[in-house]
Design an enzyme around this catalytic site. Sequence first.
Site, PDB file in Angstrom:
ATOM      1  N   ASP A  49       0.844  -1.204   0.000  1.00 47.08           N
ATOM      2  CA  ASP A  49       0.000   0.000   0.000  1.00 47.08           C
ATOM      3  C   ASP A  49       0.873   1.246   0.000  1.00 47.08           C
ATOM      4  OD1 ASP A  49      -2.865   1.186   0.633  1.00 47.08           O
ATOM      5  OD2 ASP A  49      -1.430   2.274   1.885  1.00 47.08           O
ATOM      6  N   TYR A  54       2.751  10.005  -0.766  1.00 47.06           N
ATOM      7  CA  TYR A  54       3.828   9.547   0.132  1.00 47.06           C
ATOM      8  C   TYR A  54       5.174   9.850  -0.539  1.00 47.06           C
ATOM      9  CZ  TYR A  54       0.163   6.667   2.374  1.00 47.06           C
ATOM     10  OH  TYR A  54      -0.981   6.207   2.988  1.00 47.06           O
ATOM     11  N   LYS A  79      -2.669   5.685  -4.600  1.00 48.57           N
ATOM     12  CA  LYS A  79      -3.825   6.564  -4.334  1.00 48.57           C
ATOM     13  C   LYS A  79      -3.753   7.871  -5.112  1.00 48.57           C
ATOM     14  CE  LYS A  79      -3.725   4.688   0.361  1.00 48.57           C
ATOM     15  NZ  LYS A  79      -2.331   4.600   0.787  1.00 48.57           N
ATOM     16  N   HIS A 110      -7.762   9.121  -2.303  1.00 56.81           N
ATOM     17  CA  HIS A 110      -7.130   9.153  -0.968  1.00 56.81           C
ATOM     18  C   HIS A 110      -8.023   9.830   0.080  1.00 56.81           C
ATOM     19  CE1 HIS A 110      -2.802   9.169   0.846  1.00 56.81           C
ATOM     20  NE2 HIS A 110      -3.705   8.926   1.775  1.00 56.81           N
TER      21      HIS A 110
END
Length: 313
Positions: A49, A54, A79, A110
């Site tokens: 994930d 990120y 996402k 997200h």
Amino acid sequence: MNTVPQFKLNNGEEMPAAGIGCWMGTVGDSRQVTEMVLTALRLGYRHIDTASNYGNELSVGQAIRESNVPRSEIYLVTKLSSEDHGRPEKALEYSLNRLGVDYVDLYLMHWPQAFDVDHGRYCLPEDSPTFIESWKMMENLVETGKTRSIGVSNFSIKNLDILLKHARIIPVTNQVEMHPYLPQHDLLAYCSSRGILLTAYAPVGKHKFATNPSVLEIAQRNNVSVAQVLLGWGVKRGTAVIPKSTHETRLKENLTLVSLEDEDMQILDNLHRQSGMHHSVCGFHSSELGGSCFGWTYAQLGWDMIEGGIMRS
Ligand SMILES: NC(=O)c1ccc[n+]([C@@H]2O[C@H](COP(=O)([O-])OP(=O)(O)OC[C@H]3O[C@@H](n4cnc5c(N)ncnc54)[C@H](OP(=O)(O)O)[C@@H]3O)[C@@H](O)[C@H]2O)c1
């Protein structure tokens, strides 16, 4: 090697019940991310994930290539960030390039709120692109084969109700913060009845259960760790879990799922009812944010909060 159960999704695809989370606490690519994912893949993890924001999709992709695990064996999730709500196709292409893959297994919205880059602010729920508009664009991505499935994240019952009225494709999952301090029983019942799998983020509660006497007692009695108790609870109640750890021993532990007795499940189901316990460990559902999160009030997000960052139900 561990055998992790699979959850069947509403479109027939399967998702491993346990995966590795790749939020590192800070944004960015690093060799540490690559090493963490490589170790996870070596230990038998087959569900990864990550997310565009990120900032570490390059490092995750590097690990997949170095691992020599066939792409087809890996369930890969990324996402759509709030900044990209108006252009999911471009955003997915960007993520695929960074990951170095032809497709992802799951593309998640997200957060429900869009961010207006030109004006440097979050859009209101009724402003375009609404999450309904963004979802319709995400639906078209499934036909391109660049994502096998689509889903949402941080959606409440209120916002799922709105989305489902307009959706051609039912989200396969809703990824939300979930652990015994924030069990979200109502959301679980709602999603289960509509064929939406819940994926629990922060499933080991960022290790904040380490001193909880009830959880410690269950761990000791079953001769397992606190994290294993929490993950066993998560999977037994029918949710996927995606703990993050950079430590090999913890990664191994987190993939060794234990089956808890019903009486232990009940203790964990009710832990949040103890005074002051019902709260977020991520700080999203938190009084520190002053009644809103990423530009939307708790009411707009559909989070039922009372004073002090405590959830009502
Ligand atoms: N959709 C969203 O908005 C959203 C939001 C937050 C998170 N997520 C996803 O969910 C994943 C997991 O959430 P999270 O990372 O916030 O929380 P988490 O997995 O509950 O906790 C991670 C923390 O717990 C420690 N830990 C992990 N396993 C442990 C064990 N067996 N024993 C002791 N400590 C352990 C880790 O430390 P070490 O690394 O030092 O071992 C790390 O500090 C993220 O990585 C991300 O992929 C999604």
